[in-house]
Design a protein around this motif. Structure first.
Motif: not given
Length: 66
Positions: A9, A57, A59
């Protein structure tokens, strides 16, 4: 608490290592990396949460240790 980065990601925005440089670094291409084993000291937990909340994102993953 423990942190990790989902490398699938991560897009390399760098917010994690800008906001929490004691927990995250960057690789040669500018993508975020976790420093050490990812275990977060109690006094650094707010930094880990801030980095996770600011990742576009999502992540950065924060896990509570059992």
């Amino acid at each position: 608490m423990k942190v990790e980065i989902d490398t699938g990601k991560c897009q390399g925005h760098g917010r994690c290592y800008d906001l929490a440089p004691g927990l995250f670094g960057e690789d040669d291409e500018g993508y975020g990396t976790v420093l050490g084993d990812g275990v977060v000291a109690e006094d650094k937990e707010p930094d880990a949460r801030l980095a996770a909340a600011n990742c576009p994102e999502r992540a950065v993953i924060v896990q509570k240790e059992a």
